[in-house]
Enzyme design. Structure first.
Site: not given
Ligand code: KIV
Length: 267
Positions: A184, A46-47
């Site tokens: 994280e 979701d990044s």
């Molecule tokens: O949404 C994302 O990219 C993540 C990673 C940073 C683990 O959750």
């Protein structure tokens, strides 16, 4: 021929003590290139909300958006396991929501597994999804969907109380049946301790070198993210600068009439 990795292949890497390489992708070309480069797991994170849509945080990301990104990624993948992130509010409100939304990421998105953020309070939800035969990757420590509770993106688990909570969270995610766990933004020593104590692989991001694998956001490691570069990101390329240079050259050649030349024109 498409022969994607399964969670059994990931388990095998873990048992052989081979580090697991994970990157995020949100579209077909990124997924195709990293798949050909030998990535083990592609996370449709979701990044995307930050690095693709330009939101301040991941909270506005919707199921529809993650499904769209996941379908694009799956079309580019031949070998990697594809994990789709469950966006904010797709699993927190109640378990039947969570089951339906996890199912949609598999059925409509084509993902092989789902990821969700949270610890002990998420145990029943993870168990319920695993019971549907959907593999779950957990995610604890600095969980970006909890940005308002955390008061920003801060390293978690530095105090005794916080580190105890994170250790408990790791255990409960494992007991719920997750096949792996993202750690994280926690101290490297805590990540090492958790990794030693679990029988499932840990995937670190800002969690030091002792995890079973590592994940980075592709746009960050390629130098495409403009103003945000946390300490744990190693820049493997400067694509932002390369692109800016190419765009400037194009603008200048169009304005001066250099482009298109004869070789780009039809007779
Ligand atoms: O949404 C994302 O990219 C993540 C990673 C940073 C683990 O959750």
């Amino acid at each position: 021929m498409k022969k994607s990795k399964t969670i059994l292949d990931i388990r095998e890497l873990f048992e052989k003590k081979e580090k697991i390489a994970v990157l995020t992708a949100y579209d077909y070309p990124f997924a195709r290139i990293m798949d050909q480069a030998g990535i083990d797991i592609i996370l449709v994170g979701d990044s995307a909300g930050n690095v693709v849509a330009g939101y301040e945080n991941t909270l506005p990301v919707t199921m529809e958006e993650i499904i769209y990104h996941t379908r694009s990624v799956v079309r580019g993948v031949r070998h990697a396991l594809v994990v789709a992130d469950m966006p904010f509010l797709s699993y927190q409100a109640d378990i039947s929501d969570a089951r339906r939304n996890a199912g949609r990421l598999i059925k409509e998105g084509g993902a092989h597994a789902v990821k969700m953020e949270g610890g002990s309070s998420l145990q029943d939800t993870i168990r319920a999804i695993v019971d549907m035969d959907i593999p779950v990757m957990g995610h604890i420590g600095l969980t970006p969907q909890s940005v308002h509770r955390m008061g920003g993106y801060r390293v978690q688990g530095r105090s005794g109380k916080e580190s105890r909570k994170i250790r408990e969270a790791a255990k409960s995610v494992e007991e719920a049946g997750a096949f792996s766990l993202v750690l994280e933004g926690i101290p490297a020593s805590l990540a090492a301790e958790i990794t030693d104590s679990l029988a499932i692989p840990t995937i670190g991001i800002g969690a030091g070198n002792c995890c079973s694998g590592q994940v980075l956001v592709a746009h960050d490691m390629l130098g495409l993210s403009e103003d945000f570069s946390p300490r744990f990101v190693k820049k493997y390329a400067g694509l932002g600068e390369t692109m800016a240079q190419a765009f400037k050259e194009y603008v200048s050649e169009v304005k001066s009439g250099i482009f298109p030349g004869d070789e780009h024109s039809f007779k």
